[in-house]
Scaffold this motif. Structure first.
Motif, mmCIF file in Angstrom:
data_model
loop_
_atom_site.group_PDB
_atom_site.id
_atom_site.type_symbol
_atom_site.label_atom_id
_atom_site.label_comp_id
_atom_site.label_asym_id
_atom_site.label_seq_id
_atom_site.Cartn_x
_atom_site.Cartn_y
_atom_site.Cartn_z
ATOM 1 N N THR A 15 0.757 -1.285 -0.095
ATOM 2 C CA THR A 15 0.220 -0.029 -0.190
ATOM 3 C C THR A 15 1.069 1.345 -0.224
ATOM 4 O O THR A 15 2.204 1.464 0.324
ATOM 5 N N PHE A 16 0.966 2.743 -0.926
ATOM 6 C CA PHE A 16 1.510 3.322 -1.002
ATOM 7 C C PHE A 16 0.463 4.088 -1.569
ATOM 8 O O PHE A 16 0.217 4.469 -2.578
ATOM 9 N N SER A 17 0.475 5.644 -1.061
ATOM 10 C CA SER A 17 0.047 6.791 -1.196
ATOM 11 C C SER A 17 1.270 8.050 -1.166
ATOM 12 O O SER A 17 1.790 8.404 -0.325
ATOM 13 N N GLY A 18 1.316 8.707 -2.338
ATOM 14 C CA GLY A 18 2.496 9.578 -2.658
ATOM 15 C C GLY A 18 2.312 10.321 -3.809
ATOM 16 O O GLY A 18 0.518 11.159 -4.121
ATOM 17 N N GLN A 19 2.542 11.063 -4.451
ATOM 18 C CA GLN A 19 2.421 12.404 -4.926
ATOM 19 C C GLN A 19 1.688 12.002 -6.598
ATOM 20 O O GLN A 19 1.299 12.206 -6.941
ATOM 21 N N TYR A 20 3.000 11.042 -6.697
ATOM 22 C CA TYR A 20 2.612 9.802 -8.199
ATOM 23 C C TYR A 20 1.981 9.044 -8.484
ATOM 24 O O TYR A 20 1.342 8.542 -9.533
ATOM 25 N N PHE A 21 2.163 8.262 -7.714
ATOM 26 C CA PHE A 21 1.573 6.940 -7.500
ATOM 27 C C PHE A 21 0.862 6.385 -6.156
ATOM 28 O O PHE A 21 0.618 6.925 -4.960
ATOM 29 N N ARG A 22 -0.481 5.776 -6.610
ATOM 30 C CA ARG A 22 -1.308 5.106 -5.311
ATOM 31 C C ARG A 22 -1.610 3.907 -5.862
ATOM 32 O O ARG A 22 -2.195 2.762 -6.539
ATOM 33 N N LEU A 23 -1.228 3.048 -4.451
ATOM 34 C CA LEU A 23 -1.722 1.709 -4.274
ATOM 35 C C LEU A 23 -1.918 1.041 -3.242
ATOM 36 O O LEU A 23 -1.794 1.822 -2.588
#
Length: 309
Positions: A145-153
């Motif tokens: 799980t990842f939440s950033g400016q360019y990618f979200r999973l």
């Protein structure tokens, strides 16, 4: 020290396979494949270039021993979640011989032609650092799980996992302030175009970044590349070196007789290189290309390998 070949994807598949299979049979260590879609020119234009991961996948199935790597895949045109799945599948096909090489992206014409945003240098590096975190997690953890400016999973899987645990991650680039800091934190292998002198300087910067985060820089495999002109004919070497330097003064040239190239390779090793990668574009064609490969393996490589290798 390792010696690897870099077959140009501008040549037909049969030629790529032939030189790769030949190098596999004659003691070379690895095969690196560039990931671009068109020649590097100011404007998009014609020019055959086989797609990188299709080529690597085919080689993974057909060539049984050497390591395989992308040099390098840009995260601008390969979403990290998709790329992680590709890499895991190729590692399965190759039975654990893949190194995943990634970079921040740079070639303007392919991004313009395909409508892929490249962004400023800062944007590229911000995107790249996010992608590197995602790839590291997807290739080594069950879910991400990842939440950033360019990618979200969200709870993203990557199954089946790679054979290798961990699958080596190569980072290509030489920016001293940010790129080498990312290398110090995440890379299993670092690659850049260098001369021995440039490599020695970059290695000092990389060691500083490693020291700041408490990492042993010896954990990072260091590879570099140059345009090889190798012959027992000193006059031929001199002419080719002059031509190559005039045509592209920014590219490192490794040129000489076997004794001279052995000296140059030694200087690379002293500067910190663990592996040298040679483009096949300067090795000649047909039988001449294979003869040059053999000359390197028989007259240069033994000075940098154990007698039993």
């Amino acid at each position: 020290m390792r010696f690897s070949i870099w077959p140009a994807v501008t040549q037909p598949w049969d030629d790529i396979y032939e030189i790769t299979a030949y190098c596999e049979q004659t003691g070379w260590d690895g095969v690196y494949i560039a990931d671009h879609f068109m020649p590097n020119r100011p404007e998009p234009g014609d020019g055959d270039m086989l797609e990188c991961w299709s080529v690597i996948s085919a080689l993974a199935a057909l060539v049984p021993r050497v390591r395989l790597a992308s040099l390098v895949t840009s995260v601008t045109y390969r979403h990290p979640a998709v790329l992680a799945n590709i890499a895991a599948a190729v590692d399965q096909v190759s039975h654990g011989r893949l190194t995943l090489g990634i970079g921040a992206g740079w070639q303007l014409n392919e991004h313009a032609a395909y409508g892929i945003p490249l962004g400023s240098l800062r944007e590229r590096m911000d995107r790249f650092e996010e992608a590197t975190q995602i790839l590291t997690s997807l290739l080594r953890q069950r879910r991400t799980t990842f939440s950033g400016q360019y990618f979200r999973l969200t709870d993203a899987p990557n199954q089946p996992a790679p054979v290798q645990d961990p699958l080596p991650l190569l980072i290509g680039g030489s920016g001293e302030r940010r790129m080498l800091r990312v290398v110090a934190r995440y890379a299993d292998e670092w690659n850049a175009w260098t001369t021995p002198e440039v490599l020695a300087h970059k290695m000092s910067v990389l060691r500083e970044h490693c020291e700041q985060i408490g990492r042993d820089p010896a954990e990072i495999h260091v590879s570099t590349q140059g345009m090889l002109y190798l012959s027992t004919d000193a006059g031929w070497v001199r002419d080719r070196k002059r031509e190559a330097t005039e045509a592209d003064p920014g590219r490192p040239v490794i040129a000489g007789t076997p004794a001279e190239v052995t000296d140059i390779v030694g200087r690379y090793r002293e500067a910190g290189a663990d592996e040298l990668i040679f483009s096949d574009a300067t090795l000649g064609s047909g039988a001449r290309k294979k003869e040059t490969c053999d000359l390197l393996m028989t007259e240069v490589a033994p000075a940098f390998r154990p007698a039993s290798a």
